[in-house]
Scaffold this motif. Structure first.
Motif, PDB file in Angstrom:
ATOM      1  N   ASN A   1       0.839  -1.194   0.000  1.00  0.00           N
ATOM      2  CA  ASN A   1       0.000   0.000   0.000  1.00  0.00           C
ATOM      3  C   ASN A   1       0.875   1.245   0.000  1.00  0.00           C
ATOM      4  N   GLU A   2       0.250   2.389  -0.124  1.00  0.00           N
ATOM      5  CA  GLU A   2       0.996   3.636  -0.253  1.00  0.00           C
ATOM      6  C   GLU A   2       1.819   3.948   0.988  1.00  0.00           C
ATOM      7  N   ALA A   3       1.296   3.601   2.166  1.00  0.00           N
ATOM      8  CA  ALA A   3       2.031   3.870   3.406  1.00  0.00           C
ATOM      9  C   ALA A   3       3.354   3.110   3.425  1.00  0.00           C
ATOM     10  N   ILE A   4       3.319   1.853   2.968  1.00  0.00           N
ATOM     11  CA  ILE A   4       4.558   1.059   2.890  1.00  0.00           C
ATOM     12  C   ILE A   4       5.510   1.701   1.900  1.00  0.00           C
ATOM     13  N   GLY A   5       4.971   2.102   0.756  1.00  0.00           N
ATOM     14  CA  GLY A   5       5.802   2.708  -0.276  1.00  0.00           C
ATOM     15  C   GLY A   5       6.500   3.964   0.207  1.00  0.00           C
ATOM     16  N   LYS A   6       5.782   4.800   0.938  1.00  0.00           N
ATOM     17  CA  LYS A   6       6.377   6.034   1.451  1.00  0.00           C
ATOM     18  C   LYS A   6       7.444   5.729   2.495  1.00  0.00           C
ATOM     19  N   ASP A   7       7.181   4.759   3.344  1.00  0.00           N
ATOM     20  CA  ASP A   7       8.141   4.416   4.391  1.00  0.00           C
ATOM     21  C   ASP A   7       9.432   3.855   3.802  1.00  0.00           C
TER      22      ASP A   7
END
Length: 247
Positions: A135-141
């Motif tokens: 998900n996007e949160a994983i990608g940003k992290d």
């Protein structure tokens, strides 16, 4: 020649590997963050211990090399300045030299890594993004979401360069997120610009017969991007190449 320029609607597209910084120092910082945080998603993304270990080894190796280069660069400046002072003195009147600057200590070597770290890491990033659990949160992290570039289709313009390969012009260009280019050429034969080729994978080698032995000609090139099979944006600046026949 008809230039089918689309209306200037702002579109967004991501450049390939745009999440990666351009400099080696930036890549080192990015990889350190990626390798340090990747274990947090081992179960979520179904990553193996081998994958995590290789990623850490990659980060350690790259950091070792980049850090070593930077230390050597600083030391080279110091020892060069000392050498110049030792050789020629200084306008400040320094006579007594201080101690020779010590070489930087050699850090402990990391476990060896395989070649092509970022080629391998890019494939891992794509695997992660293809996971159903991503998900996007994983990608940003993890730092694997690149900045989007807003660009008007009416503004895109190829930049042409060339190198000679066996006497023939090899036309160099970059995709900039487009499907390819249409290349046009003027051979200096009075016919003006004529369509030469559609190229979707840089670069393009022009294999047209060279002039007769001992003769020369000036070939001129222009190109325009294509997107969804339509010419898009602005025509490139003219590229002139001198070619000659082999004796």
């Amino acid at each position: 020649m008809v230039n089918k320029i689309r209306s200037p609607i702002l579109i967004k597209y991501k450049m390939a590997h745009s999440y990666l910084p351009r400099t080696d120092a930036g890549k080192m910082q990015w990889l350190n963050n990626f390798a340090a945080k990747l274990p947090n998603y081992k179960e979520t993304l179904g990553l193996t211990d081998e994958t995590l270990k290789e990623c850490k080894d990659d980060a350690d190796n790259f950091a070792y090399i980049i850090g070593g280069i930077e230390k050597d660069r600083k030391y080279t400046k110091q020892i060069t300045a000392y050498k110049n002072l030792l050789r020629s003195g200084s306008s400040s009147g320094i006579i007594v030299m201080g101690p020779v600057p010590p070489a930087p200590p050699t850090p402990v070597l990391p476990a060896p890594a395989r070649a092509d770290i970022f080629g391998r890491t890019s494939k891992l990033v794509q695997t992660i993004k293809n996971s159903k659990s991503y998900n996007e949160a994983i990608g940003k992290d993890l730092g694997i979401i690149g900045e989007e570039t807003a660009k008007s289709l009416a503004e895109v313009k190829p930049i042409l360069a060339y190198e000679m390969l066996a006497g023939h012009p090899n036309i160099k260009w970059k995709k900039q997120g487009m499907d390819g280019i249409h290349i046009y050429v003027d051979r200096g034969d009075g016919k003006g610009y004529q369509f030469l080729a559609t190229d979707t994978h840089p670069d393009y080698l022009d294999t047209y017969p060279l002039p007769a032995a001992g003769q020369a000609a000036l070939w001129k090139y222009k190109a325009i991007y294509i997107d969804n099979d339509e010419e898009t944006g602005q025509m490139s600046d003219e590229l002139s190449v001198s070619v000659s026949g082999k004796l």
